[in-house]
Design a protein around this motif. Sequence first.
Motif, mmCIF file in Angstrom:
data_model
loop_
_atom_site.group_PDB
_atom_site.id
_atom_site.type_symbol
_atom_site.label_atom_id
_atom_site.label_comp_id
_atom_site.label_asym_id
_atom_site.label_seq_id
_atom_site.Cartn_x
_atom_site.Cartn_y
_atom_site.Cartn_z
ATOM 1 N N VAL A 155 -12.912 0.180 15.100
ATOM 2 C CA VAL A 155 -11.799 0.976 14.438
ATOM 3 C C VAL A 155 -12.694 0.408 13.152
ATOM 4 C CG1 VAL A 155 -9.572 0.381 13.602
ATOM 5 C CG2 VAL A 155 -10.092 -0.289 15.664
ATOM 6 N N ASP A 156 -12.342 1.794 12.680
ATOM 7 C CA ASP A 156 -12.534 2.309 11.207
ATOM 8 C C ASP A 156 -11.445 3.411 10.790
ATOM 9 O OD1 ASP A 156 -13.513 4.370 12.026
ATOM 10 O OD2 ASP A 156 -15.429 3.500 11.843
ATOM 11 N N ASP A 157 -11.962 4.258 9.210
ATOM 12 C CA ASP A 157 -10.812 5.514 8.539
ATOM 13 C C ASP A 157 -10.836 6.333 10.096
ATOM 14 O OD1 ASP A 157 -13.758 5.672 8.750
ATOM 15 O OD2 ASP A 157 -12.665 5.956 6.293
ATOM 16 N N LYS A 158 -11.855 6.258 10.811
ATOM 17 C CA LYS A 158 -11.331 7.649 11.452
ATOM 18 C C LYS A 158 -11.320 7.260 12.651
ATOM 19 C CE LYS A 158 -13.264 10.402 8.375
ATOM 20 N NZ LYS A 158 -12.523 11.861 8.257
ATOM 21 N N THR A 159 -11.699 5.949 13.069
ATOM 22 C CA THR A 159 -11.150 5.554 15.020
ATOM 23 C C THR A 159 -10.350 4.576 14.684
ATOM 24 O OG1 THR A 159 -13.986 5.837 14.686
ATOM 25 C CG2 THR A 159 -12.266 4.780 16.927
ATOM 26 N N LYS A 168 0.711 0.652 22.102
ATOM 27 C CA LYS A 168 0.641 0.891 20.591
ATOM 28 C C LYS A 168 -0.823 1.161 20.401
ATOM 29 C CE LYS A 168 -0.208 -2.738 17.180
ATOM 30 N NZ LYS A 168 0.606 -4.837 16.425
ATOM 31 N N LEU A 169 -0.978 2.328 18.814
ATOM 32 C CA LEU A 169 -2.068 2.943 18.405
ATOM 33 C C LEU A 169 -2.786 1.825 17.006
ATOM 34 C CD1 LEU A 169 -3.523 5.091 19.059
ATOM 35 C CD2 LEU A 169 -2.192 6.075 16.826
ATOM 36 N N TYR A 170 -3.390 0.878 17.727
ATOM 37 C CA TYR A 170 -4.419 0.099 16.428
ATOM 38 C C TYR A 170 -5.217 1.269 15.722
ATOM 39 C CZ TYR A 170 -2.808 -4.005 19.214
ATOM 40 O OH TYR A 170 -2.128 -4.451 19.945
ATOM 41 N N GLY A 171 -4.483 1.039 14.064
ATOM 42 C CA GLY A 171 -5.450 1.100 13.406
ATOM 43 C C GLY A 171 -6.279 0.172 12.543
ATOM 44 N N ILE A 172 -6.686 0.297 11.137
ATOM 45 C CA ILE A 172 -7.470 -0.843 10.366
ATOM 46 C C ILE A 172 -5.886 -1.867 10.085
ATOM 47 C CG2 ILE A 172 -8.123 -1.745 8.212
ATOM 48 C CD1 ILE A 172 -10.147 0.813 8.354
ATOM 49 N N ASP A 173 -4.975 -1.461 10.206
ATOM 50 C CA ASP A 173 -3.926 -2.044 9.372
ATOM 51 C C ASP A 173 -2.792 -2.808 10.564
ATOM 52 O OD1 ASP A 173 -4.288 -1.078 6.609
ATOM 53 O OD2 ASP A 173 -2.191 0.039 6.724
ATOM 54 N N GLU A 174 -3.169 -2.142 11.406
ATOM 55 C CA GLU A 174 -2.035 -3.123 12.400
ATOM 56 C C GLU A 174 -3.155 -3.914 12.716
ATOM 57 O OE1 GLU A 174 -1.116 1.226 12.468
ATOM 58 O OE2 GLU A 174 -2.324 0.879 12.493
ATOM 59 N N VAL A 175 -4.196 -4.123 12.993
ATOM 60 C CA VAL A 175 -5.403 -4.796 13.836
ATOM 61 C C VAL A 175 -5.334 -6.087 12.503
ATOM 62 C CG1 VAL A 175 -7.512 -5.593 14.073
ATOM 63 C CG2 VAL A 175 -7.510 -3.619 14.933
ATOM 64 N N ILE A 176 -5.021 -5.891 11.304
ATOM 65 C CA ILE A 176 -5.436 -6.743 10.481
ATOM 66 C C ILE A 176 -3.321 -7.552 10.617
ATOM 67 C CG2 ILE A 176 -4.932 -7.913 7.607
ATOM 68 C CD1 ILE A 176 -7.487 -5.179 7.134
#
Length: 320
Positions: A155-159, A168-176
């Motif tokens: 996961v990063d700003d593009k993935t 659930k869709l995990y972006g950076i904020d959701e993982v943290i």
Amino acid sequence: MKNKVLLVDGLNTFFRSYATNPVTDNNGTPVGGLVGSLRSVGAVVRDLQCTQVIVIFDGKGGSSRRRKIFPNYKKDRKMTMRMNRQIDFDTWEEKEENMKAQLIAFGQYLDLLPIKVMAVDNVEADDVIAYITLNYFKDDEKIIMSSDKDFLQLVDDKTKVWAPTKKKLYGIDEVIEEYQIHPYNITINRILDGDKSDNITGVKGFGVKRLAKIFPFLKEEKRYELDEIKEYAEQNVEKFGLLQKLVDNYDVVERNNRLMNLHLCDFSMQAKMRIQSFMNEEPKKLNKMELLLKFNRDGLSHAFKNFPEWVSKTFVNVKQ
């Protein structure tokens, strides 16, 4: 519309549907793996407005590299899930035969849809998905579809990662938010914790909550290396006695890094060239007539109502 690429972990999607979807065809034969997989992929394509779809399966002999590193990797692994249906099979052999038939049919349906299907000999799907994520579509949004937590390390700003079981869709904020660890450092969590489903042992006591407490800096937007973690552990043993286990079992840590770190892309150049060949292929066209004929031949009208409308609405934005 901007390009949005969906990378699907094929077997993960199929096995989850096979175990949980109770639907049968017109003759009463279980087809939940097939129908559930198509619906599951289609729902993500439609809801997240994906414009390209690639389904990746494990290649023949895909586990061999990791078994050379750790012979117990996926050893004696067998599907033991209880199927969510009233009609089950009397023997494992019958269940396995039905499962294989549905998996073959899933591939046949994918070949008639505007979806690329990929499997690379001697490489697991996880590694292929990671390699594509890290080396292709650099300016596009990528969504990995899998319930496998290992993909969170990508996961990063593009993935992002779509976890179907959690919806659930995990972006950076959701993982943290969930792990108190930046996705850049989720690999360290996976390495220390191990993976019971793959028979990969970790270092006991280093669950995600303990890890976040002992290594609070893993929440930072900085990719920490294993040697930095080891150095920190050696310097803080008196403060956190548990760190001595990490130091004493660092051989396990190094082994798990080779097994679980998807950023390594540790497979042959020949396989990487095969992936490049796949990626250079033109997108497939939707073969709607053959798709509908197959649907009728397979007796799926009971299992999948209004299939033509589903096809039209689901893949309207997918490039062909």
